[in-house]
Design a protein around this motif. Structure first.
Motif, PDB file in Angstrom:
ATOM      1  N   THR A 137       7.280   1.076   1.850  1.00 45.95           N
ATOM      2  CA  THR A 137       7.797   2.249   2.731  1.00 45.95           C
ATOM      3  C   THR A 137       9.056   1.059   3.198  1.00 45.95           C
ATOM      4  O   THR A 137       8.853   0.151   3.925  1.00 45.95           O
ATOM      5  CB  THR A 137       7.221   3.167   3.691  1.00 45.95           C
ATOM      6  N   VAL A 138      10.175   1.550   3.274  1.00 49.73           N
ATOM      7  CA  VAL A 138      11.223   0.508   4.186  1.00 49.73           C
ATOM      8  C   VAL A 138      11.718   1.181   5.035  1.00 49.73           C
ATOM      9  O   VAL A 138      11.522   2.552   5.247  1.00 49.73           O
ATOM     10  CB  VAL A 138      12.440   0.733   3.438  1.00 49.73           C
ATOM     11  N   PHE A 139      11.477   0.679   6.279  1.00 49.24           N
ATOM     12  CA  PHE A 139      12.027   1.361   7.353  1.00 49.24           C
ATOM     13  C   PHE A 139      13.046   1.020   8.157  1.00 49.24           C
ATOM     14  O   PHE A 139      13.436  -0.528   7.350  1.00 49.24           O
ATOM     15  CB  PHE A 139      10.838   0.036   8.580  1.00 49.24           C
TER      16      PHE A 139
ATOM     17  N   SER B 215       8.494   5.819 -13.002  1.00 45.18           N
ATOM     18  CA  SER B 215       9.310   5.741 -11.594  1.00 45.18           C
ATOM     19  C   SER B 215       8.659   6.358 -10.956  1.00 45.18           C
ATOM     20  O   SER B 215       7.552   7.227 -10.487  1.00 45.18           O
ATOM     21  CB  SER B 215      10.740   6.311 -12.054  1.00 45.18           C
ATOM     22  N   TYR B 216       8.190   5.647  -9.846  1.00 43.79           N
ATOM     23  CA  TYR B 216       7.100   6.222  -8.712  1.00 43.79           C
ATOM     24  C   TYR B 216       8.090   6.790  -7.456  1.00 43.79           C
ATOM     25  O   TYR B 216       8.998   6.165  -7.232  1.00 43.79           O
ATOM     26  CB  TYR B 216       5.841   5.253  -8.580  1.00 43.79           C
ATOM     27  N   ARG B 217       7.993   7.750  -7.472  1.00 44.93           N
ATOM     28  CA  ARG B 217       8.313   8.674  -5.801  1.00 44.93           C
ATOM     29  C   ARG B 217       7.563   7.890  -4.673  1.00 44.93           C
ATOM     30  O   ARG B 217       6.496   8.094  -4.589  1.00 44.93           O
ATOM     31  CB  ARG B 217       7.994  10.401  -6.182  1.00 44.93           C
ATOM     32  N   LEU B 218       8.405   7.611  -3.425  1.00 43.44           N
ATOM     33  CA  LEU B 218       7.884   6.992  -2.314  1.00 43.44           C
ATOM     34  C   LEU B 218       7.190   8.244  -1.226  1.00 43.44           C
ATOM     35  O   LEU B 218       8.425   9.202  -1.535  1.00 43.44           O
ATOM     36  CB  LEU B 218       9.110   6.291  -1.602  1.00 43.44           C
ATOM     37  N   THR B 219       6.343   7.804  -1.101  1.00 47.14           N
ATOM     38  CA  THR B 219       5.850   9.213   0.542  1.00 47.14           C
ATOM     39  C   THR B 219       6.420   8.923   0.901  1.00 47.14           C
ATOM     40  O   THR B 219       6.317   9.966   1.830  1.00 47.14           O
ATOM     41  CB  THR B 219       4.318   8.663   0.121  1.00 47.14           C
ATOM     42  N   GLU B 220       6.784   7.524   1.200  1.00 46.28           N
ATOM     43  CA  GLU B 220       6.957   7.594   2.876  1.00 46.28           C
ATOM     44  C   GLU B 220       5.945   7.736   4.036  1.00 46.28           C
ATOM     45  O   GLU B 220       6.560   8.135   5.094  1.00 46.28           O
ATOM     46  CB  GLU B 220       8.118   7.749   3.491  1.00 46.28           C
ATOM     47  N   GLU B 221       4.722   7.848   3.543  1.00 44.96           N
ATOM     48  CA  GLU B 221       3.596   8.552   4.816  1.00 44.96           C
ATOM     49  C   GLU B 221       3.231   7.082   5.281  1.00 44.96           C
ATOM     50  O   GLU B 221       2.547   7.464   6.767  1.00 44.96           O
ATOM     51  CB  GLU B 221       2.331   8.356   3.495  1.00 44.96           C
ATOM     52  N   LEU B 222       3.835   6.271   5.133  1.00 42.93           N
ATOM     53  CA  LEU B 222       3.608   4.893   6.120  1.00 42.93           C
ATOM     54  C   LEU B 222       4.730   5.142   7.559  1.00 42.93           C
ATOM     55  O   LEU B 222       4.477   4.501   9.141  1.00 42.93           O
ATOM     56  CB  LEU B 222       4.171   3.716   5.918  1.00 42.93           C
ATOM     57  N   LEU B 223       5.487   5.991   7.324  1.00 48.22           N
ATOM     58  CA  LEU B 223       6.773   5.717   8.627  1.00 48.22           C
ATOM     59  C   LEU B 223       6.191   6.717  10.043  1.00 48.22           C
ATOM     60  O   LEU B 223       6.861   6.133  11.004  1.00 48.22           O
ATOM     61  CB  LEU B 223       7.794   6.486   7.881  1.00 48.22           C
ATOM     62  N   PRO B 224       5.664   7.855   9.712  1.00 49.10           N
ATOM     63  CA  PRO B 224       5.282   7.688  11.326  1.00 49.10           C
ATOM     64  C   PRO B 224       3.809   6.843  12.210  1.00 49.10           C
ATOM     65  O   PRO B 224       4.601   6.766  12.965  1.00 49.10           O
ATOM     66  CB  PRO B 224       4.613   9.482  10.840  1.00 49.10           C
ATOM     67  N   LEU B 225       3.355   5.783  10.644  1.00 44.85           N
ATOM     68  CA  LEU B 225       2.541   5.460  12.089  1.00 44.85           C
ATOM     69  C   LEU B 225       4.036   3.984  12.382  1.00 44.85           C
ATOM     70  O   LEU B 225       3.209   3.663  13.535  1.00 44.85           O
ATOM     71  CB  LEU B 225       1.387   4.619  11.154  1.00 44.85           C
TER      72      LEU B 225
END
Length: 212
Positions: free
Chosen positions: A134-136, A187-197
């Protein structure tokens, strides 16, 4: 890269006493030590004046024990200045960090697909999950899931992030965060699940990220 305003951990000129002393004993048979972790994953005594590869801790056994016992500081002491604590018997080791208390430094060699952190080699490692990188957007740094006791998210060291930079794909355009990560021909789709944390802790934390 934006850093938050520095938190003053030591008193300014003219102050009578520091706020802590390494090895202090606030109660019988108890010692307290204070540490700092930089954005490269290097651990130092907090009051080390020159912080570089020469002065950081390198003993793998010590680093492994320190970070495996790391947890949020709920001791009632120095919680704002040092938000993490690693206990060793009656010894309290307080930690503050420039960014996160886990910094991933490299992938271990071989087919294990383990991502190592904080100088611990294979003793400190988690399975690499490329889809969860995840890129913040607020600071442009790269993050990956970390052990839950250490907050659940760790920083990827800048040298490793740069090594991987050409593998990111931007379906929404270069001005937006990446959407995919190319790894070993897939190619992995990034979930971005860390963004809320990351956003929650960025807004709630009273401790700044500062370089020392």
């Amino acid at each position: 890269m934006r850093l938050l305003p520095a938190l003053r951990l030591r008193p300014g000129p003219g102050a009578a006493l520091p706020r802590y002393r390494q090895g202090q004993s606030p109660e019988p048979r108890t010692r307290e030590y204070f540490y700092y972790l930089d954005h490269q994953g290097q651990l130092f005594l907090d009051d080390t004046k020159v912080k570089n590869f020469i002065t950081c801790f390198k003993d793998v056994a010590f680093l492994s024990f320190f970070f495996k016992h790391l947890e949020p500081n709920r001791s009632g002491r120095y919680e704002a200045e040092f938000p993490f604590l690693s206990r060793c018997g009656r010894e309290r080791n307080f930690l503050r960090c420039e960014d996160r208390p886990v910094v991933f430094t490299h992938l271990l060699p071989g087919d294990s697909q383990l991502l190592s952190f904080c100088g611990g080699g294979e003793r400190l490692a988690v399975p690499f999950q490329p889809e969860k990188l995840t890129v913040f957007p607020e600071n442009g740094r790269l993050y990956h899931p970390a052990p839950a006791k250490s907050g659940g998210v760790g920083l990827v060291r800048s040298a490793l992030a740069w090594e991987w930079s050409s593998s990111f794909q931007y379906a929404r355009g270069q001005e937006q965060p990446p959407t995919h990560f190319l790894w070993e021909g897939r190619s992995y789709r990034l979930t971005e699940e860390l963004l809320p944390l990351l956003r929650r802790e960025s807004s709630d934390s009273p401790v700044s990220t500062r370089q020392s």
